[in-house]
Write a protein that holds these residues in place. Structure first.
Motif, PDB file in Angstrom:
ATOM      1  N   LEU A   1       0.794  -1.283  -0.075  1.00  0.00           N
ATOM      2  CA  LEU A   1       0.042   0.126   0.087  1.00  0.00           C
ATOM      3  C   LEU A   1       1.191   1.173  -0.115  1.00  0.00           C
ATOM      4  O   LEU A   1       0.492   2.348  -0.477  1.00  0.00           O
ATOM      5  N   ILE A   2       1.756   1.338   0.836  1.00  0.00           N
ATOM      6  CA  ILE A   2       2.813   2.480   0.928  1.00  0.00           C
ATOM      7  C   ILE A   2       3.447   2.609  -0.380  1.00  0.00           C
ATOM      8  O   ILE A   2       3.623   3.883  -0.934  1.00  0.00           O
ATOM      9  N   TYR A   3       3.766   1.731  -1.090  1.00  0.00           N
ATOM     10  CA  TYR A   3       4.440   1.660  -2.478  1.00  0.00           C
ATOM     11  C   TYR A   3       3.675   2.325  -3.405  1.00  0.00           C
ATOM     12  O   TYR A   3       3.911   3.092  -4.145  1.00  0.00           O
ATOM     13  N   GLN A   4       2.403   1.826  -3.488  1.00  0.00           N
ATOM     14  CA  GLN A   4       1.436   2.494  -4.279  1.00  0.00           C
ATOM     15  C   GLN A   4       1.171   3.776  -4.176  1.00  0.00           C
ATOM     16  O   GLN A   4       1.251   4.515  -5.150  1.00  0.00           O
ATOM     17  N   PHE A   5       1.004   4.422  -2.864  1.00  0.00           N
ATOM     18  CA  PHE A   5       1.142   5.697  -2.662  1.00  0.00           C
ATOM     19  C   PHE A   5       2.261   6.535  -3.282  1.00  0.00           C
ATOM     20  O   PHE A   5       2.208   7.553  -3.701  1.00  0.00           O
ATOM     21  N   TYR A   6       3.386   5.881  -2.877  1.00  0.00           N
ATOM     22  CA  TYR A   6       4.675   6.313  -3.113  1.00  0.00           C
ATOM     23  C   TYR A   6       4.802   6.705  -4.747  1.00  0.00           C
ATOM     24  O   TYR A   6       5.075   7.717  -5.476  1.00  0.00           O
ATOM     25  N   LEU A   7       4.390   5.545  -5.493  1.00  0.00           N
ATOM     26  CA  LEU A   7       4.119   5.704  -7.085  1.00  0.00           C
ATOM     27  C   LEU A   7       3.249   6.643  -7.753  1.00  0.00           C
ATOM     28  O   LEU A   7       3.635   7.629  -8.469  1.00  0.00           O
ATOM     29  N   ARG A   8       2.068   6.867  -6.820  1.00  0.00           N
ATOM     30  CA  ARG A   8       1.053   7.845  -7.240  1.00  0.00           C
ATOM     31  C   ARG A   8       1.462   9.007  -7.046  1.00  0.00           C
ATOM     32  O   ARG A   8       0.928  10.075  -7.735  1.00  0.00           O
ATOM     33  N   ASP A   9       2.639   9.238  -6.164  1.00  0.00           N
ATOM     34  CA  ASP A   9       2.662  10.581  -5.724  1.00  0.00           C
ATOM     35  C   ASP A   9       3.945  11.058  -6.714  1.00  0.00           C
ATOM     36  O   ASP A   9       4.573  12.032  -6.574  1.00  0.00           O
TER      37      ASP A   9
ATOM     38  N   GLU B   1      11.250  12.632  -3.805  1.00  0.00           N
ATOM     39  CA  GLU B   1      12.490  12.389  -3.249  1.00  0.00           C
ATOM     40  C   GLU B   1      12.770  11.542  -2.073  1.00  0.00           C
ATOM     41  O   GLU B   1      11.514  11.636  -1.398  1.00  0.00           O
ATOM     42  N   SER B   2      13.571  10.932  -1.807  1.00  0.00           N
ATOM     43  CA  SER B   2      13.634  10.125  -0.439  1.00  0.00           C
ATOM     44  C   SER B   2      13.469  11.209   0.414  1.00  0.00           C
ATOM     45  O   SER B   2      14.441  12.364   0.631  1.00  0.00           O
ATOM     46  N   GLY B   3      12.948  10.942   1.551  1.00  0.00           N
ATOM     47  CA  GLY B   3      12.816  11.741   2.739  1.00  0.00           C
ATOM     48  C   GLY B   3      11.531  12.815   2.851  1.00  0.00           C
ATOM     49  O   GLY B   3      11.214  13.185   3.696  1.00  0.00           O
ATOM     50  N   SER B   4      11.121  12.648   1.581  1.00  0.00           N
ATOM     51  CA  SER B   4       9.647  13.594   1.691  1.00  0.00           C
ATOM     52  C   SER B   4       8.495  12.535   2.225  1.00  0.00           C
ATOM     53  O   SER B   4       8.553  11.170   2.003  1.00  0.00           O
ATOM     54  N   ALA B   5       7.620  13.092   2.686  1.00  0.00           N
ATOM     55  CA  ALA B   5       6.646  12.340   3.506  1.00  0.00           C
ATOM     56  C   ALA B   5       5.306  12.218   2.412  1.00  0.00           C
ATOM     57  O   ALA B   5       5.122  12.920   1.795  1.00  0.00           O
TER      58      ALA B   5
ATOM     59  N   HIS C   1       0.300  10.159  12.478  1.00  0.00           N
ATOM     60  CA  HIS C   1      -0.361   8.952  11.981  1.00  0.00           C
ATOM     61  C   HIS C   1      -0.825   8.858  10.449  1.00  0.00           C
ATOM     62  O   HIS C   1      -1.211   7.922  10.013  1.00  0.00           O
ATOM     63  N   HIS C   2      -0.667  10.186   9.769  1.00  0.00           N
ATOM     64  CA  HIS C   2      -1.138  10.401   8.419  1.00  0.00           C
ATOM     65  C   HIS C   2      -0.075  10.488   7.380  1.00  0.00           C
ATOM     66  O   HIS C   2      -0.445  10.800   6.330  1.00  0.00           O
ATOM     67  N   SER C   3       1.174  10.372   7.975  1.00  0.00           N
ATOM     68  CA  SER C   3       2.218  10.620   7.044  1.00  0.00           C
ATOM     69  C   SER C   3       3.311   9.278   7.225  1.00  0.00           C
ATOM     70  O   SER C   3       3.487   9.072   8.236  1.00  0.00           O
ATOM     71  N   VAL C   4       3.973   9.008   6.043  1.00  0.00           N
ATOM     72  CA  VAL C   4       4.957   7.985   5.951  1.00  0.00           C
ATOM     73  C   VAL C   4       6.085   8.405   5.138  1.00  0.00           C
ATOM     74  O   VAL C   4       5.859   9.266   4.267  1.00  0.00           O
ATOM     75  N   VAL C   5       7.382   8.280   5.867  1.00  0.00           N
ATOM     76  CA  VAL C   5       8.567   8.892   4.971  1.00  0.00           C
ATOM     77  C   VAL C   5       9.323   7.306   4.760  1.00  0.00           C
ATOM     78  O   VAL C   5       9.354   6.538   5.716  1.00  0.00           O
TER      79      VAL C   5
END
Lengths: 229, 229
Positions: free
Chosen positions: B156-164, B168-172, B211-215
């Motif tokens: 799930l996190i990777y999906q959101f990462y790709l959709r964003d 850059e690494s480090g961004s939430a 709770h609503h951010s992931v790095v």
DNA sequence: CGCATGTTTGACTGTAGTCAAGATGTGTGG
DNA sequence: CCACACATCTTGACTACAGTCAAACATGCG
């Protein structure tokens, strides 16, 4: 040799050819090439260029997705009249293999898509199939995500029951795949799948004359277990 | 008041409007009606007549399927540019609710379908979206059927990462939904979901500023866990 | 008949679910 | 500004379901 008129009937009755004129059906048929497959034979291979689409004309085809680490998700079991070949990319997203001796009508993808532009009804049909596939994937997703082992199995058996046209109670439904295949379809191991069969048997909901046949003994209970909404 | 020119940009950039002429985009816009939704507000309700289709223009929308016994499968999280409204039947197969303040462009289904016949590009786009949705459902099915809890979360996190757009690494990365919603998307309970977060944190793969951010701290490891094939 | 393959069952392990308590964070009213 | 109530999330202890490993049991085929 495969009987071409039988295939024409399959096409006309299928979601692909439904509502098309005799002339249009002939056009579609003319583009297709018949192909016989033996059990275990691969029809399409995941990640290879998607150069063909297919109409299943006889036999059962298993569609699956494989990961590098050996994990496998079975996506669907196709039968007479089912379409194979969806992709958003230029490569197949899945593999498909014959479970039984199969007959597939094979179309060059590009020409098939071009034909869709010439026959509006064909394009409509493809769009509708797409929505149908989507609907059944939602059911599948729900079953795997929310149901327990024996409920998932009930779901699969009920699907096959509906696809056979809800036959008389007492008649056997054929399950041509192995317990492993069923497990990989339901997100379970083969042992858990086998135990789920035993449980449904013990509860008197089904009986299994042999490993590849199921008889529904209590349709309502099965339906309750299988229900999606 | 919502800015209509912003919506036009959203439409033009989306899979729905991609490649359409200015004139065609205007035709589509003219058919649509802007609708603001508050968090928690229902956009479509499962099993009600499917009379509209939507283009999400702002905010995140959660699509879910509910069973009678309370079990729930979250199907997707839609964002700006995503299409909502597929159905093989005359009724919606799912509910959709706003997770944040949302702007939706709403179209009468019949008129939208009629417009597809007038604008071939639009019809093409819808067909392509259909295939894309299908592909992401296959990924989802694989994740739920074959992966362990922390792998599903990585997925799930990777999906959101790709959709964003693979920032850059480090961004939430923002996850506007609750742990319960994530759990219902992944076929897990909220507690197991929370433990999966803890595990990925402990392994140094992610950090969670709130709770609503992931790095993403270790992209490769996350990708390995998330991988589908 | 005997082997091979696939299925069932058993014993045990491990992962996720359940129930409950504690921690964190947010918004409200004193 | 602080205190409190309420939401949500995290963690812990225990349970239950499914997975693993292994043996026994069918079934079908040479």
């Amino acid at each position: 040799m495969v009987d071409r008129s039988q295939v024409l009937t399959t096409l006309a009755d299928s979601d692909v050819g439904r509502g098309l004129s005799a002339n249009e059906l002939e056009q579609v048929m003319a583009l297709g090439q018949l192909q016989k497959m033996d059990p275990g034979q691969e029809i399409v291979r995941q990640l290879t260029p998607a150069e063909a689409v297919f109409l299943s004309c006889a036999g059962t085809v298993m569609v699956e997705r494989n990961a590098l680490n050996g994990r496998r998700q079975v996506i669907a079991f196709l039968r007479r009249g089912d379409y194979l070949g969806f992709t958003a990319t230029t490569r197949y997203l899945y593999s498909a293999t014959a479970l039984e001796p199969c007959v597939m009508l094979k179309f060059p993808r590009k020409k098939f898509i071009a034909l869709c532009d010439e026959i509006p009804g064909l394009k409509e049909n493809l769009a509708h199939i797409n929505n149908t596939v989507l609907a059944s994937l939602l059911d599948h997703l729900f079953a795997i995500g929310q149901k327990r082992a024996h409920e998932r199995l009930a779901f699969l058996i009920y699907q096959f029951y509906l696809r056979d046209g809800s036959p008389e109670s007492g008649s056997a439904i054929q399950l041509p795949m192995s317990r492993t295949d069923i497990g990989d379809y339901l997100g379970l191991t083969l042992e858990t799948t086998s135990r789920a069969f035993s449980r449904l048997r013990k509860e008197g909901i089904i009986s299994t004359p042999d490993h590849h046949s199921v008889v529904i003994e209590q349709q309502e209970q099965l339906e309750d277990l299988a229900e999606v909404d």
